[in-house]
Each structure stands twice: as C-alpha cells, then as structure tokens.
Enzyme design. Sequence first.
Site, short mmCIF file in Angstrom:
data_model
loop_
_atom_site.label_atom_id
_atom_site.label_comp_id
_atom_site.label_asym_id
_atom_site.label_seq_id
_atom_site.Cartn_x
_atom_site.Cartn_y
_atom_site.Cartn_z
N LYS B 96 115.15 81.10 65.08
CA LYS B 96 115.50 82.08 66.11
C LYS B 96 115.42 81.32 67.43
O LYS B 96 114.34 81.03 67.93
CB LYS B 96 114.52 83.25 66.10
CG LYS B 96 114.83 84.28 67.15
CD LYS B 96 113.74 85.33 67.31
CE LYS B 96 113.99 86.12 68.58
NZ LYS B 96 112.88 87.01 68.91
N GLY B 157 109.98 93.28 75.25
CA GLY B 157 108.76 94.05 75.48
C GLY B 157 108.92 95.20 76.45
O GLY B 157 107.95 95.87 76.76
N ALA B 184 115.27 92.57 70.85
CA ALA B 184 114.48 92.77 72.07
C ALA B 184 114.85 94.02 72.85
O ALA B 184 116.02 94.39 72.96
CB ALA B 184 114.57 91.57 73.03
N GLY B 185 113.81 94.65 73.38
CA GLY B 185 113.98 95.76 74.30
C GLY B 185 113.96 97.15 73.68
O GLY B 185 113.96 98.14 74.40
N ASN B 206 109.46 94.05 67.82
CA ASN B 206 108.06 93.67 67.65
C ASN B 206 107.17 94.63 68.43
O ASN B 206 106.44 95.43 67.85
CB ASN B 206 107.86 92.22 68.12
CG ASN B 206 106.46 91.69 67.83
OD1 ASN B 206 105.53 92.43 67.54
ND2 ASN B 206 106.29 90.40 67.90
N THR B 207 107.28 94.58 69.77
CA THR B 207 106.36 95.33 70.62
C THR B 207 106.35 96.83 70.31
O THR B 207 105.28 97.46 70.30
CB THR B 207 106.74 95.12 72.10
OG1 THR B 207 106.78 93.71 72.37
CG2 THR B 207 105.73 95.78 73.03
#
Lengths: 65, 262
Positions: B96, B157, B184-185, B206-207
């Site tokens: 990645k 995040g 992301a986001g 993830n977050t």
Amino acid sequence: MQILVNGEQHTTDAGSLEELCKRLGFADAKVATAVNGCFVAATARARTQLTEADEIEIVAPRQGG
Amino acid sequence: MLELYGTKFSSRMLLGTAGYASPDLLRQAVEASGAEIVTVSLRRESARAKTGQGFWGLIEEMGRRVLPNTAGCRTAKEAITTAQMARELFGTNWIKLEVIANDDTLQPEVFGLVEAAAELNADGFDVLPYTTEDLSVAERLAAAGCDVLMPWGSPIGSARGLANKTALQTLRAYFPDTPLIVDAGLGAPSHAAEVMEMGYDAVLLNTAIAKADNPVTMARGFARAVEGGRLAYEAGIVEPRDMATPSTPVVGTPFFKIDNAS
C-alpha cells in the site's frame, strides 16, 4: 566508531551489519534493515561493512492503517 | 467477487490494524468485519522492547492476508526503501504505497507517488497506491503499472466521508475495469454504503472502527453496509427524479373520478 541506529547515536566496533544486529539482540528477530537509506536484505547483512557515521534502520512489523 | 492482482476475495472491506485499545479488541474487530486483508506497517524496533515481535505473532494468528503500507514516507526514495523492507519482512509483493505531502492533511504527494509506483512496479511489486481523486494522477499511476487504485474519501482519520463525490464518480466511470478502493476518511457505515453504491470495488478503513466506542459492533455495522451497498449496485439503483410517481396502482382507486385526475 559512531553510527546512528534508528536515529540514535550508537558506539560500536561491529564489523558488519549482521554483527550489529546480533549484538543488539536481533539475531533471531523478525526485522528488516537499511543502511544510509538503502535496503539491505537479510542475506546481505554479513557482507555489509559498517563505517563511521553510517545511518542504520532496523524495523519490525507494527500496526498500520 | 473482488479480485486484486489475481487473487479473489469475498469480503470487500480492507481493515487497518492500528489504534485499537488492545490486541484482543483488534482480533475481535477483524473477525467481526469479515475482512480478509489487513493493513500493517513497519516501524523502528527497539532492542529493549522488541514490540514488533509480539505484533507479528498476532498477525500470524489472525491468518489474514497482509497489506503493508509505507505510511509516513515523505519521498519516493523513502517509500521505495520501506517497501523493500516490507517485502522481506512480510513475505509479500503487495504494498500500500503512501507518499505523504504534509502533516495537516496527510494528503498524497502525488509526484513522488507516481515516481515510486513506477519503480516498485518495475521491481515486481503489486502496488496499491493511496492517491487523491484526481483523474490525471490516476492515469499516471495506471500508466506506471498500477492495476488497483485507492483514492481517498477525505483526509486520513477525519471521518468526514466523501469530500468530492463527483470526482470519485468520474474516476469510476473512467476506469470501469480497474479495481477502485476508497481508502481513508470514512467515518460511518453510511459512507461505506455510499462508496459501494457508486460501484467502487471495496473500502479500506481503520479509524472509524478502531476508535468507535465499540469497535467490534462497528466492524459488524460496516460489514453490513459494505455488503448492502454492493448488493444495491449490483441490483441497479432507481434513478432519482424530481416529481412523485405513485407506487400503488392508480387503476381502481376508490372514489376515483376522472375530473380529479388533473
């Protein structure tokens, strides 16, 4: 000689990268290495000589996103 | 099924392993998400703590495919060296690829990204680049040999969802056969469903899960949203229209008089 290991000053007389890894307790550890910004494969550590002011990176698996 | 670099997956969620309150919570969240691919990183190993050795044991135990990242790299050179270390460490050609422009937005530094992607593809890596939604950058990445593209939804995040949906739709239309993953986001399952309804192939997050009050339940929520969004895309979503159309048959309506029809 003075080298940088993971960004910190380190004094060693280890001749090779393999010897340095061994002395730091990484002999059997799952780590990867780079010297002065270039990848050094595990199989090449023994023949990789260290010289004054070398910058060594020793990394391991970690959580990531 | 999702196919990335010749490997097929039934789950369309890729999950990050960072930020969980405990290793056990991470393990449970991965389980609940159904993710078959988890992202990992590599970091400086302390001779005293040897933190990475324990984490590697956990990763092996989870038995998922590992996608190492180059998070935090600021230049193509740093990312390339990190990718090479990751390949040896994790025993995978998958990377990645992240080249980061600045700390405030963590946005991709797209010039270094394209440069690193070209070199890594030539060196036998399967590159999954974390990029912006910019079409011209995506074209350069594809030309550099990337068979998968991972545009951001919004900053890492931030949990803001899709900041530029129109551009993401354009990417989808322009690359109908390239696996596209929003990376992301994303903050809520509805964001993930939105991505999947647009015909994107997968999401990477993830977050949103790791920092939820209950990561395991949130992982389950995201898994259902991803599946629901994908099913909706496959089923064909009805085009929106401005005016109402009755869903109940008009013919035979009680008290119907022709004069009322207008």
